[in-house]
Structure formats: structure tokens, C-alpha cells
Design an enzyme around this catalytic site. Structure first.
Site, PDB file in Angstrom:
ATOM      1  N   HIS A 272      -2.802   1.359  16.209  1.00 59.16           N
ATOM      2  CA  HIS A 272      -1.998   1.855  15.073  1.00 59.16           C
ATOM      3  C   HIS A 272      -0.620   2.376  15.477  1.00 59.16           C
ATOM      4  O   HIS A 272      -0.191   3.428  15.011  1.00 59.16           O
ATOM      5  CB  HIS A 272      -2.758   2.960  14.327  1.00 59.16           C
ATOM      6  CG  HIS A 272      -3.910   2.445  13.543  1.00 59.16           C
ATOM      7  ND1 HIS A 272      -5.211   2.822  13.773  1.00 59.16           N
ATOM      8  CD2 HIS A 272      -3.964   1.554  12.532  1.00 59.16           C
ATOM      9  CE1 HIS A 272      -6.005   2.194  12.926  1.00 59.16           C
ATOM     10  NE2 HIS A 272      -5.274   1.409  12.172  1.00 59.16           N
TER      11      HIS A 272
ATOM     12  N   ASN B 133       0.807  -1.216   0.000  1.00 61.12           N
ATOM     13  CA  ASN B 133       0.000   0.000   0.000  1.00 61.12           C
ATOM     14  C   ASN B 133       0.845   1.273   0.000  1.00 61.12           C
ATOM     15  O   ASN B 133       1.651   1.483   0.902  1.00 61.12           O
ATOM     16  CB  ASN B 133      -0.894  -0.031   1.255  1.00 61.12           C
ATOM     17  CG  ASN B 133      -2.167   0.753   1.093  1.00 61.12           C
ATOM     18  OD1 ASN B 133      -2.464   1.261   0.015  1.00 61.12           O
ATOM     19  ND2 ASN B 133      -2.938   0.857   2.171  1.00 61.12           N
TER      20      ASN B 133
ATOM     21  N   HIS C 117     -14.873  -4.257  10.751  1.00 67.58           N
ATOM     22  CA  HIS C 117     -14.460  -2.935  11.240  1.00 67.58           C
ATOM     23  C   HIS C 117     -15.655  -2.033  11.466  1.00 67.58           C
ATOM     24  O   HIS C 117     -16.268  -1.588  10.493  1.00 67.58           O
ATOM     25  CB  HIS C 117     -13.649  -2.227  10.159  1.00 67.58           C
ATOM     26  CG  HIS C 117     -12.248  -2.677  10.073  1.00 67.58           C
ATOM     27  ND1 HIS C 117     -11.250  -1.851   9.649  1.00 67.58           N
ATOM     28  CD2 HIS C 117     -11.669  -3.858  10.346  1.00 67.58           C
ATOM     29  CE1 HIS C 117     -10.117  -2.521   9.655  1.00 67.58           C
ATOM     30  NE2 HIS C 117     -10.340  -3.745  10.071  1.00 67.58           N
TER      31      HIS C 117
ATOM     32  N   ASP D 139      -6.428  -3.271   1.411  1.00 67.83           N
ATOM     33  CA  ASP D 139      -5.263  -3.214   0.522  1.00 67.83           C
ATOM     34  C   ASP D 139      -4.632  -4.597   0.316  1.00 67.83           C
ATOM     35  O   ASP D 139      -3.706  -4.744  -0.476  1.00 67.83           O
ATOM     36  CB  ASP D 139      -4.217  -2.216   1.040  1.00 67.83           C
ATOM     37  CG  ASP D 139      -3.898  -2.377   2.511  1.00 67.83           C
ATOM     38  OD1 ASP D 139      -4.807  -2.234   3.345  1.00 67.83           O
ATOM     39  OD2 ASP D 139      -2.726  -2.670   2.831  1.00 67.83           O
TER      40      ASP D 139
ATOM     41  N   GLU E  44      -4.459  -4.084  19.410  1.00 67.86           N
ATOM     42  CA  GLU E  44      -3.544  -4.270  18.277  1.00 67.86           C
ATOM     43  C   GLU E  44      -2.528  -3.144  18.160  1.00 67.86           C
ATOM     44  O   GLU E  44      -2.864  -1.980  18.382  1.00 67.86           O
ATOM     45  CB  GLU E  44      -4.396  -4.339  17.011  1.00 67.86           C
ATOM     46  CG  GLU E  44      -3.612  -4.420  15.730  1.00 67.86           C
ATOM     47  CD  GLU E  44      -4.536  -4.426  14.515  1.00 67.86           C
ATOM     48  OE1 GLU E  44      -5.721  -4.826  14.649  1.00 67.86           O
ATOM     49  OE2 GLU E  44      -4.075  -4.024  13.437  1.00 67.86           O
TER      50      GLU E  44
ATOM     51  N   ARG F  35     -14.095  -5.044  15.417  1.00 64.77           N
ATOM     52  CA  ARG F  35     -13.113  -4.040  15.826  1.00 64.77           C
ATOM     53  C   ARG F  35     -13.823  -2.702  15.910  1.00 64.77           C
ATOM     54  O   ARG F  35     -14.548  -2.324  14.986  1.00 64.77           O
ATOM     55  CB  ARG F  35     -11.993  -3.983  14.785  1.00 64.77           C
ATOM     56  CG  ARG F  35     -10.880  -3.042  15.153  1.00 64.77           C
ATOM     57  CD  ARG F  35      -9.862  -2.903  14.026  1.00 64.77           C
ATOM     58  NE  ARG F  35     -10.092  -1.669  13.301  1.00 64.77           N
ATOM     59  CZ  ARG F  35      -9.207  -1.114  12.469  1.00 64.77           C
ATOM     60  NH1 ARG F  35      -8.037  -1.694  12.253  1.00 64.77           N
ATOM     61  NH2 ARG F  35      -9.481   0.015  11.847  1.00 64.77           N
TER      62      ARG F  35
ATOM     63  N   HIS G 240      -3.695  -9.968   9.137  1.00 58.96           N
ATOM     64  CA  HIS G 240      -4.095  -8.689   8.559  1.00 58.96           C
ATOM     65  C   HIS G 240      -4.982  -8.953   7.338  1.00 58.96           C
ATOM     66  O   HIS G 240      -4.657  -9.804   6.512  1.00 58.96           O
ATOM     67  CB  HIS G 240      -2.807  -7.984   8.123  1.00 58.96           C
ATOM     68  CG  HIS G 240      -2.962  -6.565   7.682  1.00 58.96           C
ATOM     69  ND1 HIS G 240      -2.009  -5.945   6.912  1.00 58.96           N
ATOM     70  CD2 HIS G 240      -3.926  -5.646   7.899  1.00 58.96           C
ATOM     71  CE1 HIS G 240      -2.378  -4.704   6.678  1.00 58.96           C
ATOM     72  NE2 HIS G 240      -3.529  -4.489   7.274  1.00 58.96           N
TER      73      HIS G 240
ATOM     74  N   ASP H 184      -7.625  -1.253  17.569  1.00 60.44           N
ATOM     75  CA  ASP H 184      -6.317  -1.055  16.923  1.00 60.44           C
ATOM     76  C   ASP H 184      -5.740   0.295  17.344  1.00 60.44           C
ATOM     77  O   ASP H 184      -6.369   1.338  17.121  1.00 60.44           O
ATOM     78  CB  ASP H 184      -6.526  -1.096  15.397  1.00 60.44           C
ATOM     79  CG  ASP H 184      -5.219  -1.146  14.629  1.00 60.44           C
ATOM     80  OD1 ASP H 184      -4.145  -0.956  15.232  1.00 60.44           O
ATOM     81  OD2 ASP H 184      -5.290  -1.372  13.399  1.00 60.44           O
TER      82      ASP H 184
ATOM     83  N   TYR I 141      -7.340   8.268  12.226  1.00 54.31           N
ATOM     84  CA  TYR I 141      -7.073   7.108  11.405  1.00 54.31           C
ATOM     85  C   TYR I 141      -7.933   5.934  11.862  1.00 54.31           C
ATOM     86  O   TYR I 141      -8.134   5.741  13.060  1.00 54.31           O
ATOM     87  CB  TYR I 141      -5.596   6.730  11.522  1.00 54.31           C
ATOM     88  CG  TYR I 141      -5.230   5.636  10.568  1.00 54.31           C
ATOM     89  CD1 TYR I 141      -5.021   5.910   9.233  1.00 54.31           C
ATOM     90  CD2 TYR I 141      -5.156   4.323  10.999  1.00 54.31           C
ATOM     91  CE1 TYR I 141      -4.717   4.912   8.349  1.00 54.31           C
ATOM     92  CE2 TYR I 141      -4.849   3.315  10.116  1.00 54.31           C
ATOM     93  CZ  TYR I 141      -4.638   3.617   8.794  1.00 54.31           C
ATOM     94  OH  TYR I 141      -4.349   2.617   7.926  1.00 54.31           O
TER      95      TYR I 141
ATOM     96  N   GLU J  71      -8.821 -11.000   9.970  1.00 52.97           N
ATOM     97  CA  GLU J  71      -9.436  -9.705   9.691  1.00 52.97           C
ATOM     98  C   GLU J  71     -10.141  -9.765   8.333  1.00 52.97           C
ATOM     99  O   GLU J  71      -9.607 -10.305   7.373  1.00 52.97           O
ATOM    100  CB  GLU J  71      -8.360  -8.614   9.661  1.00 52.97           C
ATOM    101  CG  GLU J  71      -8.908  -7.219   9.396  1.00 52.97           C
ATOM    102  CD  GLU J  71      -7.815  -6.146   9.395  1.00 52.97           C
ATOM    103  OE1 GLU J  71      -6.621  -6.510   9.375  1.00 52.97           O
ATOM    104  OE2 GLU J  71      -8.167  -4.955   9.407  1.00 52.97           O
TER     105      GLU J  71
ATOM    106  N   TRP K  50       2.514   6.730  12.712  1.00 52.78           N
ATOM    107  CA  TRP K  50       1.188   6.709  12.096  1.00 52.78           C
ATOM    108  C   TRP K  50       0.267   5.807  12.873  1.00 52.78           C
ATOM    109  O   TRP K  50      -0.906   5.891  12.801  1.00 52.78           O
ATOM    110  CB  TRP K  50       1.241   6.291  10.624  1.00 52.78           C
ATOM    111  CG  TRP K  50       1.685   4.910  10.361  1.00 52.78           C
ATOM    112  CD1 TRP K  50       2.966   4.467  10.227  1.00 52.78           C
ATOM    113  CD2 TRP K  50       0.871   3.757  10.174  1.00 52.78           C
ATOM    114  NE1 TRP K  50       2.992   3.143   9.980  1.00 52.78           N
ATOM    115  CE2 TRP K  50       1.730   2.659   9.929  1.00 52.78           C
ATOM    116  CE3 TRP K  50      -0.504   3.545  10.199  1.00 52.78           C
ATOM    117  CZ2 TRP K  50       1.250   1.371   9.718  1.00 52.78           C
ATOM    118  CZ3 TRP K  50      -0.968   2.261   9.982  1.00 52.78           C
ATOM    119  CH2 TRP K  50      -0.103   1.189   9.741  1.00 52.78           C
TER     120      TRP K  50
ATOM    121  N   GLU L   1       1.229  -6.608  11.363  1.00 53.75           N
ATOM    122  CA  GLU L   1       0.793  -6.338   9.982  1.00 53.75           C
ATOM    123  C   GLU L   1       1.894  -5.713   9.131  1.00 53.75           C
ATOM    124  O   GLU L   1       1.861  -5.840   7.911  1.00 53.75           O
ATOM    125  CB  GLU L   1      -0.485  -5.488   9.952  1.00 53.75           C
ATOM    126  CG  GLU L   1      -0.327  -4.088  10.499  1.00 53.75           C
ATOM    127  CD  GLU L   1      -1.622  -3.277  10.451  1.00 53.75           C
ATOM    128  OE1 GLU L   1      -2.670  -3.796  10.862  1.00 53.75           O
ATOM    129  OE2 GLU L   1      -1.573  -2.122  10.000  1.00 53.75           O
TER     130      GLU L   1
ATOM    131  N   ARG M 279       0.025 -11.126  13.506  1.00 50.40           N
ATOM    132  CA  ARG M 279      -0.910 -10.627  12.478  1.00 50.40           C
ATOM    133  C   ARG M 279      -0.343 -10.588  11.062  1.00 50.40           C
ATOM    134  O   ARG M 279      -0.837  -9.884  10.196  1.00 50.40           O
ATOM    135  CB  ARG M 279      -1.359  -9.213  12.878  1.00 50.40           C
ATOM    136  CG  ARG M 279      -2.405  -9.304  13.946  1.00 50.40           C
ATOM    137  CD  ARG M 279      -3.113  -8.032  14.245  1.00 50.40           C
ATOM    138  NE  ARG M 279      -3.244  -7.047  13.212  1.00 50.40           N
ATOM    139  CZ  ARG M 279      -4.145  -7.107  12.226  1.00 50.40           C
ATOM    140  NH1 ARG M 279      -4.983  -8.099  12.120  1.00 50.40           N
ATOM    141  NH2 ARG M 279      -4.197  -6.127  11.338  1.00 50.40           N
TER     142      ARG M 279
END
Ligand code: CS2
Ligand code: MG
Length: 412
Positions: free
Chosen positions: A222, A47, A132, A326, A246, A157, A322, A220, A169, A349, A412, A272, A293
Site C-alpha cells: 500500500h 472511491n 484476499h 470499489d 504490490e 494475497r 486491480h 500489498d 489497512y 484481483e 496511505w 492501481e 495493475r
């Protein structure tokens, strides 16, 4: 070059094509064809950096595959991994992963069996997946979770916008589909760990009140917290019994999970962005995580992912691959064959692909009552409509970046 003695058979690779398309989002797919006309597909999507993998494959890998025996999956993997000299890294591993996946697809088709039968057969009837749910605030997130529960999901999630921060995000714009990238340049989000950590326990308190204790709830982070912050969040979430928390911290430093583990019994999931067994071997062997993951595409294919699952099995770590949008339908199918066949599977997921994506990649996998099955079509059970794919031209797209309130770049 790789002929098996005594078999009298070969299955030479005669063509390798890299197909880049964008049916709603960008995908890179490798299509390998053998001398008897059988072809196999592999997902090579990285991605936001898609064309680096496409060039790696078409310039450096495909020329080496022509004439090689497609039946020698493990040897070809070793040849590409060790032979590159430059081992590991997301671009290399996504490329090798695509080759490995395509070769499993070919072997399944050649032997007329679904790939999971080649991997030892099914360990379970179907694979539990999580969806999600997200919303701009707690109320919207509660409604989104209710919608997923209505669709039969057993695991959901939950992500929510945080009061005081503009955009977050993981919070989708639409209802059932979530697309993290933006065209042309990355979005810049604002971040405050303080606001986030004060908010998340309230979200899960509300969700447990609303949905009771049976529904599996996941969250998550992130990679946004420090280990001690993650320890605090995990501890405060303990009363709400998350299935997992996560990516609590960026995971380049595997020992940072020791600190988190000292402070909380909330189960942890990570992986991931990993691309090698060396990214997680300490996490697994020290039992610092509960779920690994890694997905087929970014870990270098079905072959190395099986080795990671075997290591994890010894240490009570389960898989939780994961499966964001994407990861193409080819990767999702490969993941489902893998999930069905490993004994220490945990959860998969499942972010639904757009209808455009599904039309370009017709597939035999199915979803019912929160569970998925790859189907019994020989090989992976996914195809690629090349003509339709050609109508969706690639367009550069990026994942968002994150800045603290004072402008500092944040993880991120
Ligand atoms: C997310 C993804 O699905 C997840 O858990 O973290 O949205 C992830 O950020 C993207 O797949 C990155 O490409
Ligand atoms: Mg994630």
C-alpha cells in the site's frame, strides 16, 4: 458528426444516465442508450470521490454524446480525451473509461458477441484470480489463507495485523468481504515501517511452512515504504517466493523503482492508482516492474488499457488488474473480457462483492477452482437493476488515512 460513409447505418446515442447507488458501498455507473434501444454500461466509480465523476459525466460529457454514433469507440475516446484540453487525472479518466466501457458493451450486444470476441478472442480458457486473506495476527491470517485455499483459489494475497499497531489497512473485519472505506470521515490508522518490516517476513515464513511452495502468495505494501526499505523487504521475502510484492512505494516517481530493483528479485506489481500510459511507460520500458495493475475504469477504458498491455508485452511485463470491491461488477466484467484476450495476462484481483451488490448488478461471470470467466452473454454480460439500485442511497465514505507514531501524515 461521425457518420460512416457508405455503411448506411447509424447507431446514435439518444440517452446517457449516471446512476449513483450504494448497495453495501458506493458505485457510479454510466448507462448509454442508442436509438435502437440497445444500452451499454460503464463503471465510473472513484472511491471516496464518486460525485466528482458523476458531475463530470452528467454536466460535461453526456451532453456531448447525444446524437453521436455509438459504433465509433476509438474516435469518441479521442474526442473526449483530446477535446477536454485537460488531459489525464483520475476524474477525467474514470469518466472517459465509463463511456468507452459502455460503448464496447453496446457493440457486443449489437453484434451479438461477448466483448472478448471483439478484442481478438480468448487467449486462454479462463483467468486466474487471487483472493484476499487477512487476519488480526499470524494465526488468524493462516486460517484465512486456508479458507481461500479450500475454496479453490490458486493465488492468495495475505495481509495481517502488526503487533504494536492498533489497526492496519488491508485487514478485513469480516471473513470473505473486505471494505476499505468508512462512512462520513476517514479512519486514522497508526503506522510504523520498522514494526511492519520486522513482521512481514515472519508471516510469509509461516505461510510457506503451512502451505508448501505451490500456492501463489501475494502481498500489498500500500505504497508505505521508501525505495531502500522496499529493497530490504523484497530481499528478505525472497526465500518465500512471492508471486508479487504490490505498491512497495508511492509511484509518482517512476525512477524510484530502479533502486528497489537493484536490491531484490521479488517480483513487483504497481498501478492501481495510475490513470494514463504516461504513469507507467518508464516503469515498463526499463523493466522496473513485473505486473501492471491498472484496471479498466481508472485507466480510461478498455481501449487505452489494451494499448498499455501491448507496450507491456514488449517488455515482459504482465497484467494484474486491480479488482477490489470499489471496482463495480461492470468493471470486473470488462476486466475479465480484457484479461481473457491479452496474451500477456498475469493474474486478476478478485475481491468478492457483497450479496447486495451482486443483486443490483446481475452478471454472467463465474468463479470456479480459482479461475474466472466472463461468460458468453453478448456485450459485457452485466446488467443494472435500476429499481433496486434506487433503494440504496449514496452516503459519503472515505478511505482511511495513515499517521506515523508521532502523528506525521504517512502515505496511505
Ligand atoms: C487495495 C485496494 O485491492 C487492493 O490492492 O489496494 O483495497 C485499494 O486500496 C482500494 O481499491 C482503493 O479504492
Ligand atoms: Mg493494492
Amino acid at each position: 458528426m461521425g457518420e460512416e460513409r457508405g455503411s448506411g447505418l447509424t447507431m446514435r446515442i439518444v440517452d446517457g444516465k449516471v446512476i449513483v447507488c450504494s448497495p453495501g458501498r458506493n458505485f457510479v455507473t454510466l448507462k448509454l442508450t442508442t436509438e435502437d434501444g440497445i444500452y451499454g454500461l460503464g463503471d465510473a466509480t472513484l472511491n471516496g470521490r464518486e460525485l466528482a465523476v458523476a458531475a463530470y459525466l452528467s454536466e460535461h460529457v453526456v451532453p456531448l454524446l447525444i446524437g453521436r454514433d455509438a459504433r465509433r469507440i476509438e474516435d469518441i475516446w479521442q474526442y473526449l480525451y483530446k477535446g477536454a484540453y485537460w488531459r489525464r487525472g483520475p476524474v477525467t479518466m474514470a469518466s472517459i473509461g465509463a463511456v468507452d466501457t459502455a460503448l464496447w458493451d453496446i457493440k457486443g450486444k449489437a453484434l451479438n458477441v461477448p466483448v472478448y470476441q471483439l478484442l481478438g478472442g480468448a487467449c486462454r480458457d479462463a483467468v486466474m484470480v487471487y483472493g484476499h486473506a487477512s487476519g488480526a495476527d499470524i494465526e488468524e491470517t493462516v486460517r484465512a489463507v486456508a479458507e481461500y485455499a479450500r475454496l479453490g483459489y490458486k493465488a492468495i494475497r495475505a495481509q495481517s495485523g502488526i503487533p504494536g499497531l492498533g489497526s492496519t489497512y488491508g485487514v478485513g473485519h469480516g471473513k470473505m468481504y473486505y471494505e476499505p472505506t468508512e462512512k462520513d470521515a476517514p479512519t486514522e490508522n497508526l503506522w510504523s515501517s520498522e514494526l511492519y518490516m520486522n513482521f512481514v517476513p515472519r508471516l510469509f515464513e509461516r505461510l510457506r511452512k503451512e502451505f508448501g511452495s505451490d500456492l501463489h502468495l501475494l502481498h500489498d505494501v500500500h505504497h508505505r515504504l521508501t525505495p531502500i526499505e522496499a529493497g530490504r523487504l523484497g530481499k528478505e521475502l525472497e526465500p518465500y517466493h512471492l508471486f508479487w510484492l504490490e505498491d512497495p512505494v508511492p509511484a509518482e516517481l517512476q525512477e524510484s523503482f530502479r533502486l528497489i530493483r537493484q536490491h531484490t528479485t521479488t517480483p513487483l506489481a504497481v498501478g492501481e492508482v495510475f490513470n494514463s500510459i504516461y504513469d507507467c511507460q518508464r516503469l515498463i520500458q526499463e523493466q522496473l516492474i513485473d505486473y501492471i495493475r491498472m484496471a479498466v475504469v481508472h485507466s480510461g477504458g478498455i481501449s487505452p488499457l489494451r494499448k498499455i498491455a501491448s507496450l507491456a508485452e514488449m517488455y515482459h511485463v504482465r497484467t494484474g488488474a486491480h479488482g477490489a470491491v470499489d471496482l463495480s461488477p461492470v468493471c470486473l466484467a470488462a476486466g475479465l473480457h480484457f484479461d481473457l484476450s491479452v496474451s500477456n495476462f498475469g493474474i486478476q484481483e478478485y475481491m468478492r462483492h457483497s450479496e447486495e451488490t451482486d443483486r443490483v448488478f446481475p452478471h454472467s461471470y463465474t468463479f470456479a477452482e480459482g479461475m474466472m470467466h466472463p461468460g458468453d452473454t453478448p456485450g459485457l454480460g452485466v446488467d443494472l437493476d435500476e429499481k433496486l439500485a434506487a433503494t440504496y442511497a449514496y452516503r459519503r465514505a472515505y478511505l482511511p488515512i495513515n499517521r506515523k507514531l508521532d502523528g506525521t501524515m504517512h502515505s496511505w
